[in-house]
Write a protein that holds these residues in place. Structure first.
Motif, PDB file in Angstrom:
ATOM      1  N   PRO A 218       4.758 -35.404  72.044  1.00 59.18           N
ATOM      2  CA  PRO A 218       4.770 -36.046  70.721  1.00 59.18           C
ATOM      3  C   PRO A 218       5.021 -35.032  69.615  1.00 59.18           C
ATOM      4  O   PRO A 218       4.815 -33.821  69.797  1.00 59.18           O
TER       5      PRO A 218
ATOM      6  N   SER B 111      14.332 -43.269  71.103  1.00 60.21           N
ATOM      7  CA  SER B 111      13.367 -44.198  70.524  1.00 60.21           C
ATOM      8  C   SER B 111      13.834 -44.663  69.149  1.00 60.21           C
ATOM      9  O   SER B 111      14.780 -44.130  68.567  1.00 60.21           O
TER      10      SER B 111
ATOM     11  N   ALA C 171       4.862 -38.828  61.627  1.00 60.92           N
ATOM     12  CA  ALA C 171       5.563 -38.472  62.856  1.00 60.92           C
ATOM     13  C   ALA C 171       4.643 -38.058  63.996  1.00 60.92           C
ATOM     14  O   ALA C 171       5.106 -37.923  65.137  1.00 60.92           O
TER      15      ALA C 171
ATOM     16  N   GLU D 130       4.798 -39.650  67.593  1.00 55.55           N
ATOM     17  CA  GLU D 130       6.095 -40.195  67.980  1.00 55.55           C
ATOM     18  C   GLU D 130       6.774 -39.371  69.064  1.00 55.55           C
ATOM     19  O   GLU D 130       6.651 -38.151  69.111  1.00 55.55           O
TER      20      GLU D 130
ATOM     21  N   PHE E 139      12.157 -44.280  66.441  1.00 54.64           N
ATOM     22  CA  PHE E 139      11.875 -43.128  65.579  1.00 54.64           C
ATOM     23  C   PHE E 139      13.042 -42.146  65.620  1.00 54.64           C
ATOM     24  O   PHE E 139      13.489 -41.643  64.590  1.00 54.64           O
ATOM     25  N   CYS E 140      13.565 -41.898  66.808  1.00 56.03           N
ATOM     26  CA  CYS E 140      14.692 -40.984  66.979  1.00 56.03           C
ATOM     27  C   CYS E 140      15.932 -41.502  66.249  1.00 56.03           C
ATOM     28  O   CYS E 140      16.597 -40.761  65.529  1.00 56.03           O
TER      29      CYS E 140
ATOM     30  N   ARG F 174      11.271 -48.965  60.548  1.00 55.23           N
ATOM     31  CA  ARG F 174       9.928 -48.627  61.010  1.00 55.23           C
ATOM     32  C   ARG F 174       9.299 -47.547  60.151  1.00 55.23           C
ATOM     33  O   ARG F 174       8.105 -47.541  59.903  1.00 55.23           O
ATOM     34  N   ASN F 175      10.113 -46.609  59.666  1.00 53.26           N
ATOM     35  CA  ASN F 175       9.603 -45.440  58.956  1.00 53.26           C
ATOM     36  C   ASN F 175       9.901 -45.554  57.463  1.00 53.26           C
ATOM     37  O   ASN F 175      11.045 -45.414  57.035  1.00 53.26           O
TER      38      ASN F 175
END
Length: 388
Positions: A85, A111, A99, A102, A113-114, A305-306
């Motif tokens: 993570p 992902s 982060a 993640e 996040f990626c 998401r972020n």
């Protein structure tokens, strides 16, 4: 202090924060741009050179903190990106980036996040939105003075990820006075390949309505990260694959899936009596909702998401007023409620790091559900339309 340094979230070149963001963006972009990613099935596929650049920077960061660096790109991908993570990486990120826990790879694929951290000179999103097809649709619609054509095309791609042979013929003949329309559909859809079927059937996700891919003995896999936790739990809508067409994968990711969230707003507003125009001004906003008394709102739906990264993507709202057909009284950045669930600071982070929101105080960040509740409800239905 310079003007740049006074801007929210600014970190100078060479600062630990800037270097950490560059490193993370390089690795994320390298992972996200891999064509035909096969996860752990084939670890020998050629990799993007941004992974090597990210590895080099990571080695320096590890040396500074006395940590053992990954040994080669394979170790970076399969030991660090897939198993470690972000809190265990030698990075200095703004706490609002959220982060810590993640991963960059999940189940062998980049992902969410990626993907949100991925950047490039021409990244995946830009490749789609600036592609010849998208630009051609807009250009023809402008030349004909018919902005509704672009909106109809987007809505079709959003609502119909799979078309039978008969449905394809009907859709191609929908605008016979616009020869380009049929060509747009031919370039937007492809015949369903054999590897996308099981026993002569193709599956459509009951949640996001996009086509699914076979996942061995575990059912069907949805292309949407939003459906990931339910990917083997929902019973898919099975359809006959022979002669069928499916939406091309790039258009699923960057047209259809974002469009689902836009319709989750547009349809409830129409149910409250508004006339909702989708993709007004060739997608300058996602929707303009106008009630019979003249009250109107302009909305841009953002399904991220972020919030830290989303804040950097928000653009200024068009200043339509007076006699403009899309004049609106209030503007909103609307986020699906489940993006903020368990994250009470989502909207705060969004406002704090968005220069666009700070520069237009009449534009409010809000959840889709709260926005719907705030709007008038006439008790009689309106309509969702693609025209002015």
């Amino acid at each position: 202090m310079s003007i740049l340094e006074a801007l929210p979230g600014y970190a100078g070149r060479g600062s630990p924060e800037r270097e950490s963001e560059v490193l993370l963006s390089l690795v994320a972009s390298g992972l996200s741009s891999l064509s035909g990613w096969w996860g752990q099935v084939d670890r020998r596929r050629p990799y993007d050179d941004r992974l090597q650049l990210g590895l080099d920077r990571l080695a320096v960061a590890c040396a500074r903190q006395g940590l053992e660096a990954p040994v080669g790109v394979a170790d970076l991908v399969w030991s660090w990106c897939a198993e470690r993570p972000m809190r265990e990486w030698p990075l200095v990120l703004d706490p609002d980036a959220q982060a810590d826990g993640e991963l960059l790879l999940i189940d062998g694929a980049p992902s969410e996040f990626c993907r949100e951290w991925a950047r490039a000179t021409r990244d995946l999103v830009a490749d789609v939105h600036e592609s010849a097809l998208v630009n051609h649709v807009k250009d023809v619609a402008r030349a004909l003075g018919r902005p509704e054509l672009y909106a109809h095309w987007r809505m079709l791609l959003t609502e119909r990820a799979v078309l039978s042979a008969a449905e394809m013929i009907r859709q191609r003949n929908r605008f016979l006075d616009v020869p380009s329309w049929a060509r747009w559909l031919d370039e937007s859809y492809e015949p369903v390949p054999c590897e996308g079927t099981v026993n002569g059937r193709i599956a459509v996700c009951p949640r996001c309505h996009q086509w699914m891919t076979p996942a061995g003995g575990q059912g069907w896999l949805c292309p949407s990260w939003r459906c990931a936790v339910h990917r083997f739990g929902s019973v898919p809508d099975l359809r006959e694959a022979e002669g069928a067409f499916r939406l091309r994968a790039d258009l699923v990711g960057y047209i259809a899936l974002p469009g689902r969230s836009e319709l989750l707003l547009a349809k409830p507003l129409a149910a409250r009596g508004a006339r909702v125009v989708v993709s007004p001004g060739y997608d300058a906003l996602d929707a303009i909702a106008t009630w019979p008394d003249g009250f109107a709102i302009g909305v841009d739906v953002k399904d991220w998401r972020n919030p830290f990264l989303l804040a950097r993507k928000i653009k200024r709202f068009p200043e339509w007023s007076g006699d403009h057909p899309y004049a609106y009284d209030k503007g909103y950045i609307a986020v699906p409620e489940d993006r903020t669930r368990g994250r009470q600071d989502y909207l705060r982070i969004l406002r704090k790091h968005s220069t666009a929101l700070q520069g237009q105080p009449h534009v409010q960040a809000i959840t889709i559900e709260d926005l719907i509740k705030q709007c008038p409800d006439l008790g009689t239905p309106g309509e969702v339309t693609c025209g002015p």
